[in-house]
Structure formats: structure tokens, C-alpha cells
Design a protein around this motif. Structure first.
Motif: not given
Length: 169
Positions: A84-111
């Protein structure tokens, strides 16, 4: 299983995994450790798990989006995936979005305090455990090894300090 490039900006990790694959291939008939490993284990290497993020860092190899409050976040210094992020570095609406994949795992997700429910945080863990397609792909790769065998998982991460021109501050 060895996973590389879970964080997009870590270009060294896929190189390390490529080196491991070349080492095993080049020594596959050495009548020693490499041949033993290849003949008696299932070795799964995932050189690039965060392909869209890696491509974004390579699109802007000498530029990054920077915020004094958030630090380097996009372009060459992107860490998270690009869902859900575009590829443009010059559009500012989505540059902070995305998921840190290293923190998207069970069993310690959000712990722990090492991940965040805030979607603009650099350590945003995603809306739920294993929510990202990259995480699902990594789990599917891990399941290629027989369930009744010992399993070991390593994440090849790397760190480099870069000073790049900023787009926004």
C-alpha cells in the motif's frame, strides 16, 4: 533456513546468502562438511524476503526521505515493506507506511517495546501476526523442511551507516 534482506536497506544480507549458496555449490563434492550438509540436510535460503522494499532502496540509491522526529525512512534508507505504498520518493503521504517484517511474526508478535502498533513507527509490527505476504512466504519456505526434523532459522541482518542527501526534513 537462512533469511536475508528482511529490512530493505540491508543490501549486504542478500550478498552473504549468495556467498553461502556459492560456497555450498563450489564444495558440494569435497567429501567433507559441505557435501555432508548437502546430502543430509534440507537447506533453505531466502536471499531477499523484502523484494519491494529492496527495489525501493535501489530506485533511490543516493537519496532518502528524512525527518528529525522519525529519522531516515524511505529511499535508500527504507526498512519496511511496500504494501500500500507507492514507489515515489516525492509523494509524502505514504513514506512512513509499511510493516517491519522482522516484527510481524508469532509467537512474540506485539509482546515487547521493540515493536509498535503505530503504523508510522519504524518498528510497526503490522495489524496482526503474520499479516504480510512476505511473512507468509517465509513461513511457507520454512515448511519445506520435514516437520519431524530439527529446524534452525537464522535471519541475516546487517548494519551500515550512510550519509545521504535528504529529500524532506
Amino acid at each position: 533456513m537462512i533469511n536475508g534482506n528482511i529490512h530493505a536497506r540491508e543490501w549486504q544480507s542478500p550478498e552473504v546468502l549468495t556467498g553461502i549458496m556459492e560456497l555450498l555449490h563450489n564444495n558440494s563434492n569435497d567429501e567433507s562438511l559441505h557435501q555432508f550438509l548437502l546430502e543430509n540436510t534440507t537447506i533453505i535460503t531466502v536471499p531477499v524476503n523484502n523484494i519491494d522494499g529492496l527495489l525501493q532502496t535501489q530506485r533511490y540509491p543516493t537519496q532518502n526521505w528524512y525527518s528529525p522526529q522519525q529519522g531516515p525512512r524511505d529511499g535508500r534508507m527504507r526498512r519496511k515493506n511496500m504494501l500500500d505504498v507507492d514507489e515515489s520518493l516525492f509523494s509524502f503521504g505514504d513514506h512512513l507506511l509499511g510493516v517491519d517484517l522482522n516484527r510481524n511474526n508469532a509467537p512474540f508478535w506485539a509482546t515487547s517495546d521493540r515493536s509498535s502498533p503505530d503504523d508510522v513507527s519504524i518498528v510497526y509490527h503490522g495489524p496482526f501476526s503474520q499479516s504480510e505476504p512476505e511473512t507468509s512466504a517465509r513461513i511457507a519456505a520454512a515448511n519445506l523442511a520435514p516437520a519431524d526434523q530439527f529446524r534452525s532459522y537464522t535471519d541475516a541482518v546487517s548494519y551500515t551507516h550512510l550519509t545521504l542527501p535528504t529529500i524532506c526534513s
